[in-house]
Design an enzyme around this catalytic site. Structure first.
Site, PDB file in Angstrom:
ATOM      1  N   GLY A 152     -15.526  -1.848  -3.552  1.00  0.00           N
ATOM      2  CA  GLY A 152     -14.686  -0.723  -3.981  1.00  0.00           C
ATOM      3  C   GLY A 152     -15.489   0.552  -4.200  1.00  0.00           C
ATOM      4  O   GLY A 152     -14.992   1.520  -4.786  1.00  0.00           O
ATOM      5  N   GLY A 153     -16.732   0.583  -3.749  1.00  0.00           N
ATOM      6  CA  GLY A 153     -17.571   1.785  -3.907  1.00  0.00           C
ATOM      7  C   GLY A 153     -18.812   1.486  -4.744  1.00  0.00           C
ATOM      8  O   GLY A 153     -19.776   2.255  -4.740  1.00  0.00           O
ATOM      9  N   TYR A 164       0.847  -1.196   0.000  1.00  0.00           N
ATOM     10  CA  TYR A 164       0.000   0.000   0.000  1.00  0.00           C
ATOM     11  C   TYR A 164       0.888   1.253   0.000  1.00  0.00           C
ATOM     12  O   TYR A 164       1.555   1.574   0.975  1.00  0.00           O
ATOM     13  CB  TYR A 164      -0.951   0.024   1.218  1.00  0.00           C
TER      14      TYR A 164
HETATM   15  N1  LIG Z   1      -6.138  -8.702   0.524  1.00  0.00           N
HETATM   16  C1  LIG Z   1      -6.413  -8.009  -0.557  1.00  0.00           C
HETATM   17  O1  LIG Z   1      -6.063  -8.385  -1.687  1.00  0.00           O
HETATM   18  C2  LIG Z   1      -7.177  -6.708  -0.398  1.00  0.00           C
HETATM   19  C3  LIG Z   1      -7.698  -6.060  -1.537  1.00  0.00           C
HETATM   20  C4  LIG Z   1      -8.420  -4.888  -1.346  1.00  0.00           C
HETATM   21  C5  LIG Z   1      -8.605  -4.376  -0.066  1.00  0.00           C
HETATM   22  N2  LIG Z   1      -8.061  -5.027   1.017  1.00  0.00           N
HETATM   23  C6  LIG Z   1      -8.230  -4.502   2.389  1.00  0.00           C
HETATM   24  O2  LIG Z   1      -9.599  -4.257   2.643  1.00  0.00           O
HETATM   25  C7  LIG Z   1      -9.797  -2.873   2.962  1.00  0.00           C
HETATM   26  C8  LIG Z   1     -11.128  -2.430   2.419  1.00  0.00           C
HETATM   27  O3  LIG Z   1     -11.177  -2.710   1.016  1.00  0.00           O
HETATM   28  P1  LIG Z   1     -11.819  -1.687   0.000  1.00  0.00           P
HETATM   29  O4  LIG Z   1     -11.183  -0.349   0.162  1.00  0.00           O
HETATM   30  O5  LIG Z   1     -11.813  -2.314  -1.355  1.00  0.00           O
HETATM   31  O6  LIG Z   1     -13.306  -1.602   0.616  1.00  0.00           O
HETATM   32  P2  LIG Z   1     -14.683  -1.114   0.020  1.00  0.00           P
HETATM   33  O7  LIG Z   1     -15.499  -0.787   1.201  1.00  0.00           O
HETATM   34  O8  LIG Z   1     -15.233  -2.092  -0.934  1.00  0.00           O
HETATM   35  O9  LIG Z   1     -14.334   0.200  -0.794  1.00  0.00           O
HETATM   36  C9  LIG Z   1     -13.946   1.374  -0.131  1.00  0.00           C
HETATM   37  C10 LIG Z   1     -14.102   2.540  -1.094  1.00  0.00           C
HETATM   38  O10 LIG Z   1     -15.470   2.754  -1.362  1.00  0.00           O
HETATM   39  C11 LIG Z   1     -15.716   4.141  -1.422  1.00  0.00           C
HETATM   40  N3  LIG Z   1     -16.606   4.475  -0.296  1.00  0.00           N
HETATM   41  C12 LIG Z   1     -16.546   3.999   0.980  1.00  0.00           C
HETATM   42  N4  LIG Z   1     -17.548   4.483   1.725  1.00  0.00           N
HETATM   43  C13 LIG Z   1     -18.271   5.293   0.912  1.00  0.00           C
HETATM   44  C14 LIG Z   1     -19.428   6.088   1.100  1.00  0.00           C
HETATM   45  N5  LIG Z   1     -20.049   6.151   2.272  1.00  0.00           N
HETATM   46  N6  LIG Z   1     -19.889   6.795   0.040  1.00  0.00           N
HETATM   47  C15 LIG Z   1     -19.278   6.728  -1.151  1.00  0.00           C
HETATM   48  N7  LIG Z   1     -18.162   5.980  -1.403  1.00  0.00           N
HETATM   49  C16 LIG Z   1     -17.670   5.277  -0.377  1.00  0.00           C
HETATM   50  C17 LIG Z   1     -14.379   4.832  -1.316  1.00  0.00           C
HETATM   51  O11 LIG Z   1     -13.879   4.912  -2.641  1.00  0.00           O
HETATM   52  P3  LIG Z   1     -12.991   6.147  -3.160  1.00  0.00           P
HETATM   53  O12 LIG Z   1     -11.643   5.964  -2.538  1.00  0.00           O
HETATM   54  O13 LIG Z   1     -13.006   5.940  -4.636  1.00  0.00           O
HETATM   55  O14 LIG Z   1     -13.676   7.421  -2.714  1.00  0.00           O
HETATM   56  C18 LIG Z   1     -13.580   3.840  -0.519  1.00  0.00           C
HETATM   57  O15 LIG Z   1     -12.188   3.967  -0.682  1.00  0.00           O
HETATM   58  C19 LIG Z   1      -8.579  -2.152   2.378  1.00  0.00           C
HETATM   59  O16 LIG Z   1      -8.292  -0.940   3.045  1.00  0.00           O
HETATM   60  C20 LIG Z   1      -7.502  -3.194   2.621  1.00  0.00           C
HETATM   61  O17 LIG Z   1      -7.047  -3.142   3.966  1.00  0.00           O
HETATM   62  C21 LIG Z   1      -7.378  -6.186   0.868  1.00  0.00           C
END
Ligand SMILES: NC(=O)c1ccc[n+]([C@@H]2O[C@H](COP(=O)([O-])OP(=O)(O)OC[C@H]3O[C@@H](n4cnc5c(N)ncnc54)[C@H](OP(=O)(O)O)[C@@H]3O)[C@@H](O)[C@H]2O)c1
Length: 311
Positions: free
Chosen positions: A198-199, A43
């Protein structure tokens, strides 16, 4: 280790969230009772680890932190994968950046078919005996390789996989077929990532008025969620959330919490406004009628033998 029902993911630290915002996100998560923080070496090429390390400094033993290795960190062919050399060197770098002498869970970020089970497990044993990791986990692994590593560890008296980290949200349910049942059978912890796709499940990708970010700008996510079926799911999901009067992020996270096979979903957010509705998921449960309505929007996957009539 006792972990909170929600985990917070630091993938936005040092990118969408600068240092000041990362600190606010961390404090908000802590104030909501979260003690579990997911991170990775990759990251922002270590910057998320540096930021998290500074934030946990004063309370290191009160929080559970993860980091990961396996993803390419440079063009060097040895700076990736699950070889003893890379895992050992990678963890050294992570500990330095996190400014700590141990991580609670060390994840392999993805499979590396060229490294043997024995090499992976004996490396984990060495790191465990050195006190640098308290446990290890697998992310993005198949159920079959996870099971093989668990069986080999038992046969060879080597450390056991303690936790897995698959992708899981209403639009991406593949892990329900084999991965989650395997984890339940083996009593392995499950922390799931991308609860909002991812949103996708926040509605912003179907709303032309609100500029979308990740699913539009990031080619990996654009491919992952690009098909028409995902926009249909997003549209119908948003309509249901509106009818129920629940923020779509709250509904999406609450749906994951309803699955008893999940230990903790990992929340992702770049601002406090984004994080707040996800945190609210814990305040209530979904009733069966809502769960059925969500299954209508995105059906459970067929069983492994594909005989849906037996599901
Ligand atoms: N092991 C793996 O391969 C892997 C892969 C992915 C993630 N992860 C872990 O899982 C965590 C969460 O994953 P993720 O970031 O993909 O989770 P997610 O909840 O699916 O997506 C989060 C994204 O959604 C958007 N978002 C969140 N809340 C919102 C709201 N209330 N209104 C509008 N948009 C909103 C934002 O996008 P924008 O940034 O575009 O504003 C935010 O960055 C990561 O931080 C990481 O620690 C692990």
């Amino acid at each position: 280790m006792t972990v909170s029902r929600l985990a917070y993911g630091t993938m936005s630290f040092g990118s969408r969230a600068d240092r000041a915002m990362s600190e606010r996100l961390y404090r908000t998560a802590r104030d909501s009772g979260i003690n579990f923080f997911d991170c990775a070496n990759v990251y922002q090429k270590g910057e998320a680890e540096r930021i998290l390390g500074a934030l946990i400094k004063a309370e290191r033993d009160k929080v559970i932190i993860t980091t990961k290795a396996q993803s390419p960190m440079s063009d060097d062919p040895n700076d990736r994968g699950c070889s003893a050399k890379n895992l050992t060197r990678s963890l050294e770098g992570s500990l330095r950046r996190l400014d700590t002498d141990y991580v609670d869970i060390f994840f392999l970020h993805g499979d590396d078919p060229s490294t043997s089970d024995e090499e992976i497990l004996s490396t984990m044993q060495k790191l465990y005996l050195q006190g640098k990791i308290l446990s290890f986990g697998l992310s993005n692994y198949s159920a079959s390789r996870t099971q093989r590593l668990i069986t080999k560890a038992a046969l060879c008296n080597l450390p056991r996989v303690q936790c897995i980290q698959p992708m899981y949200n209403l639009a991406k349910r593949t892990c329900e077929i084999e991965i989650l049942p395997m984890a339940e059978r083996e009593q392995v912890g499950v922390i799931t990532y991308s609860p909002l796709g991812g949103g996708l499940l926040t509605g912003r990708y179907t709303n032309a008025a609100e500029p979308s970010v990740r699913l539009v700008e990031n080619p990996r996510y654009r491919t992952r969620y690009g098909s028409a079926d995902y926009s249909r799911i997003a549209t119908e999901f948003l309509a249901l959330a509106t009818t129920l009067g629940i923020h779509p992020a709250t509904l999406a996270v609450r749906w994951i919490l309803a699955n008893p096979r999940v230990t903790a979903p990992i929340l992702g957010a770049a601002t406090i406004e984004q994080l707040t509705p996800s945190l609210m998921a814990i305040q209530d449960c979904l009733d069966q009628e809502t769960l059925d309505a969500l299954d209508q929007i995105s059906a459970p996957p067929p069983p492994y033998h594909d005989r849906s009539e037996l599901a």
